[in-house]
Design an enzyme around this catalytic site. Sequence first.
Site, PDB file in Angstrom:
ATOM      1  N   LYS A 103      96.320  86.469  59.861  1.00  0.00           N
ATOM      2  CA  LYS A 103      95.413  86.727  58.738  1.00  0.00           C
ATOM      3  C   LYS A 103      94.987  88.184  58.827  1.00  0.00           C
ATOM      4  O   LYS A 103      94.962  88.758  59.905  1.00  0.00           O
ATOM      5  CB  LYS A 103      94.170  85.826  58.816  1.00  0.00           C
ATOM      6  CG  LYS A 103      93.465  85.652  57.494  1.00  0.00           C
ATOM      7  CD  LYS A 103      94.283  84.801  56.555  1.00  0.00           C
ATOM      8  CE  LYS A 103      93.487  84.062  55.534  1.00  0.00           C
ATOM      9  NZ  LYS A 103      94.220  82.873  55.071  1.00  0.00           N
TER      10      LYS A 103
HETATM   11  N1  GLU Z   1      96.428  82.856  51.862  1.00  0.00           N
HETATM   12  C1  GLU Z   1      97.138  81.625  51.755  1.00  0.00           C
HETATM   13  C2  GLU Z   1      96.662  80.638  52.805  1.00  0.00           C
HETATM   14  O1  GLU Z   1      95.570  80.750  53.307  1.00  0.00           O
HETATM   15  C3  GLU Z   1      98.639  81.813  51.741  1.00  0.00           C
HETATM   16  C4  GLU Z   1      99.210  82.486  52.950  1.00  0.00           C
HETATM   17  C5  GLU Z   1     100.674  82.849  52.784  1.00  0.00           C
HETATM   18  O2  GLU Z   1     101.251  82.575  51.755  1.00  0.00           O
HETATM   19  O3  GLU Z   1     101.217  83.431  53.730  1.00  0.00           O
HETATM   20  O4  GLU Z   1      97.329  79.683  53.115  1.00  0.00           O
END
Ligand code: GLU
Length: 410
Positions: A103
């Site tokens: 993240k």
């Molecule tokens: N931000 C989204 C999540 O929390 C998608 C992450 C992604 O597609 O890599 O799952």
Amino acid sequence: MESALETARAQLRRAVELLELTENDWQTLSTPRRILEVAVPLRRDNGNVEMYKGFRVQYSTTRGPSKGGVRFHPTIDMDETVALAMLMTWKCALTNLPYGGAKGGIAVDAHTLSLAENERLTRRYTSEILPIIGPERDIPAPDVGTDERNMAWMMDTYSVNAGFAVPGVVTGKPIVLGGSLGRTSATGDGVAISAIEALLVKGIDPKGATVAIQGFGKVGYWAAIALENLGLKIVAVSDVNGGVTGFKNVNELWNHFLANNNLNLPGTDKLTQEELIHLDVDVLIPAALADAITEKNASGIRAKVIVEGANAPTTPGGDAILNANHILVVPDILANSGGVIVSYFEWVQDKQNYFWTADEVKSNLNEIMMRSFREVEEMARTKKVSWREAAHMIGVARVAEAHRLRGLYP
Ligand code: GLU
């Protein structure tokens, strides 16, 4: 109230105990592998220079490159980024994608930025984290406060530095840059699949079932559209400023929202966040930020099923009350996994330079979500644990096994 990181660590602790893993496993699983904090200078349109904090956490790379979104939000800090990267790790393992978890984010209110400022901030952040990202290393994607425009700038910044186009460095890109059909609606589509399945488990007919949605952004809107198309009735939605009920259909409200930047559609009634959460509906979908359901408001919840569109919307205190009241909670790492599943499809398509039809994306998404759903339902039933515990057990067990099989270098 516990912090997001404390909550995530407590959930991991519980999974480790339920799986009867060792203290060594706990040490390995509870330690983020790579943490980067960067300063991101931004020249504002008026010439002033401001400094922002940027983060990227690669929580795990055991099962593949790390994967996860980039969040622009004023309250994001390193601890929360670690917690969200940990959740991505279990989410990718639960859905059996060949990824670790990551993240990132910048502590900034994206609404205060002009388009040009947003672009400069995104590009500088990308350039600061450049050494640790890449299609084989770590693949960012949109999250709260970012969208396909940010992904286009990230892809461009990375590609200019590489000297050639590298579409696979991010997912959630515009289609013309190597994005995937169906990625924009994917998280909401997955939330809808989860809601239908959870209703069926509860013996409730989805046709005509009622739904309240907290959050009307990338997740909430698309979940509303998908559920309405499947014959459910969206009775209330909210954004940061409060909720609304009494609209005829979701698109009527959305068109008003786009034109006026508020939910005050003439002929509808306002309601507070608290009133929305306590509505007597079949399905409640928290699709905004963390800590929406807490020990303070959980006891008033009358929904039969909660589908967590947001990441970590329920605190442990809130969760305990929901479980005691026999409300079925489809946990975030299952319910909102549609986003990263279609991100995976996008990455695969970029690697192969071969693009799928919308129907192929939809049916493959459905297959992976249904498989994960069945596994969680079976684990919860056989081990007599909550769906959240079951989902974590499956994800954590897969990462632990991969650790064991890879062994320790040197
Ligand atoms: N931000 C989204 C999540 O929390 C998608 C992450 C992604 O597609 O890599 O799952």
